[in-house]
Design an enzyme around this catalytic site. Structure first.
Site, PDB file in Angstrom:
ATOM      1  CG  HIS A  15      -1.810  -1.165   1.297  1.00  0.00           C
ATOM      2  ND1 HIS A  15      -3.087  -1.142   0.790  1.00  0.00           N
ATOM      3  CD2 HIS A  15      -1.616  -2.418   1.767  1.00  0.00           C
ATOM      4  CE1 HIS A  15      -3.647  -2.328   0.948  1.00  0.00           C
ATOM      5  NE2 HIS A  15      -2.776  -3.127   1.541  1.00  0.00           N
ATOM      6  CG  ASP A 247      -1.124  -6.098   3.805  1.00  0.00           C
ATOM      7  OD1 ASP A 247      -1.507  -5.208   3.022  1.00  0.00           O
ATOM      8  OD2 ASP A 247      -1.865  -6.564   4.697  1.00  0.00           O
TER       9      ASP A 247
HETATM   10  O1  DOR Z   1      -3.870  -4.319   7.825  1.00  0.00           O
HETATM   11  C1  DOR Z   1      -4.243  -3.990   6.721  1.00  0.00           C
HETATM   12  N1  DOR Z   1      -4.043  -2.724   6.243  1.00  0.00           N
HETATM   13  N2  DOR Z   1      -4.883  -4.886   5.983  1.00  0.00           N
HETATM   14  C2  DOR Z   1      -5.450  -4.552   4.813  1.00  0.00           C
HETATM   15  O2  DOR Z   1      -6.032  -5.419   4.206  1.00  0.00           O
HETATM   16  C3  DOR Z   1      -5.406  -3.149   4.313  1.00  0.00           C
HETATM   17  C4  DOR Z   1      -4.283  -2.406   4.882  1.00  0.00           C
HETATM   18  C5  DOR Z   1      -4.386  -0.898   4.669  1.00  0.00           C
HETATM   19  O3  DOR Z   1      -4.752  -0.488   3.561  1.00  0.00           O
HETATM   20  O4  DOR Z   1      -4.079  -0.155   5.605  1.00  0.00           O
HETATM   21 ZN    ZN Z   2      -3.114  -5.101   1.861  1.00  0.00          ZN
END
Ligand code: DOR
Ligand code: ZN
Length: 344
Positions: A15, A247
């Protein structure tokens, strides 16, 4: 072994956010990885190939000069994604997949798919064109316990999808349970999974024992130690169905150290060192290259990288905090703690 040289790794799930956040996230991730799969859960989400290309251009403005950084884009699957968009993904040089968030499953997932049976026409096109479907694999029903949401997704959603679309390329993202690991092992090579550093290195005791530690809170949530053990086994097994996806997700410190803290761990700065630590802890450092640098590219049908990186066994400390946006900060995963491997 005190040093290891690997093919340049790729991150198949990250992200980066948008706007000023990119000044933090892009240089951090580009120091570690060449290709990165950029998650589309922006506000508003990245829903079309044209939007994805525009987002990629904004990301590239922050790419380090002369680097081989190559963001790979993903569309956000909604109830209204037209089947015709799949052909456009197939023809795009920069978009590689589509991501399905069950509506309400995690950060910025409100526009996600409300019922997978509504989008079977799109899945048919994905299977036909061999475009990967990336899954946030958790159900969202309020009556399902948060620790059981991944298993329930496998049984109720994924199993029927695979029965219906046996050749569909699927990545079950950030798996957290032995149920998910075994589920993937039972499938053919068109079904794979990514694993994060936090799910290899930590378990729910790290999150909850001795007080709530919000910087270990992510979704899917950390599970019990027996699941962590299975994830380590499959990640280090040499099976190409399991590959690296951090992630890494930036959240400002005050939004995590909060009565209603956000989900997400920021691991971008030291991600490959986290994985090296996890692999070394189980005596399998020699298996890191396949997991980090080969299997993801092979799954996506992209060439393996040719550059190399070297990691040495040398203690170093994860930064306590990082500057973020104008006057905010991020507390990274394992802030202030010592890692045994260092990228040189
Ligand atoms: O912990 C997470 N953060 N899991 C996700 O699926 C999305 C992510 C985020 O976009 O902050
Ligand atoms: Zn994610």
């Amino acid at each position: 072994m005190n040093s290891i040289t690997l093919t340049q790794p790729d991150d198949w799930h990250v992200h980066l956010r948008d706007g000023k956040a990119l000044a933090r996230t892009v240089p951090d991730i580009a120091k570690q990885f060449s290709r990165v799969i950029c998650m589309p859960n922006l506000v508003p989400p990245v829903k079309t190939v044209d939007e994805a290309i525009a987002y990629r251009q904004r990301i590239m403005q922050h790419a380090p000069e002369g680097s081989a950084f190559d963001p790979r884009m993903v569309l956000y699957f909604t109830d209204h994604t037209p089947a015709s968009e799949v052909q456009k993904i197939k023809e795009s040089a920069h978009v590689n997949a589509i991501k399905l968030y069950p509506a309400g499953a995690t950060t910025n997932s409100d526009s996600g798919v409300s019922d997978i049976r509504k989008v079977y026409a799109v899945l048919e096109q994905l299977e036909k064109h061999q475009v990967p479907l990336l899954l946030h694999g958790e159900v969202t029903h309020s009556h399902v316990d948060i620790f059981d949401r991944e298993k329930k997704f496998l049984d109720d959603v994924l199993f029927p999808v695979i029965q219906q679309f046996p050749e569909l390329k699927i990545v079950l993202e950030h798996i957290t349970t032995s149920d998910a690991a075994h589920f993937v092992l039972e499938q053919k090579q068109n079904v794979a999974a990514t694993i994060t550093p936090q799910h290899l290195l930590f378990n729910r005791n790290d999150l909850l024992v001795g007080g709530i530690k919000p910087h270990f809170y992510c979704l899917p949530i950390l599970k019990r130690q027996s699941h962590q053990t299975t994830l380590l086994e499959v990640a280090t097994s040499g099976n190409p169905q399991f590959f690296l996806g951090t992630d890494s997700a930036p959240h400002a410190q005050h939004t995590k150290e909060n009565a209603c803290g956000c989900a997400g761990c920021y691991s971008a700065v030291t991600a490959i060192e986290f994985y090296a630590q996890a692999f070394d802890q189980v005596g399998r450092i020699e298996r890191l290259e396949g997991f980090a640098s080969h299997f993801g590219a092979d799954f996506y049908g992209l060439p393996r990288n040719t550059a190399q990186i070297t990691l040495v066994k040398e203690d170093h400390i994860v930064p306590e905090r990082l500057d973020y946006l104008d006057d905010q900060s991020i507390v990274p995963l394992y802030a202030g703690k010592t890692l045994q491997w260092k990228k040189v």
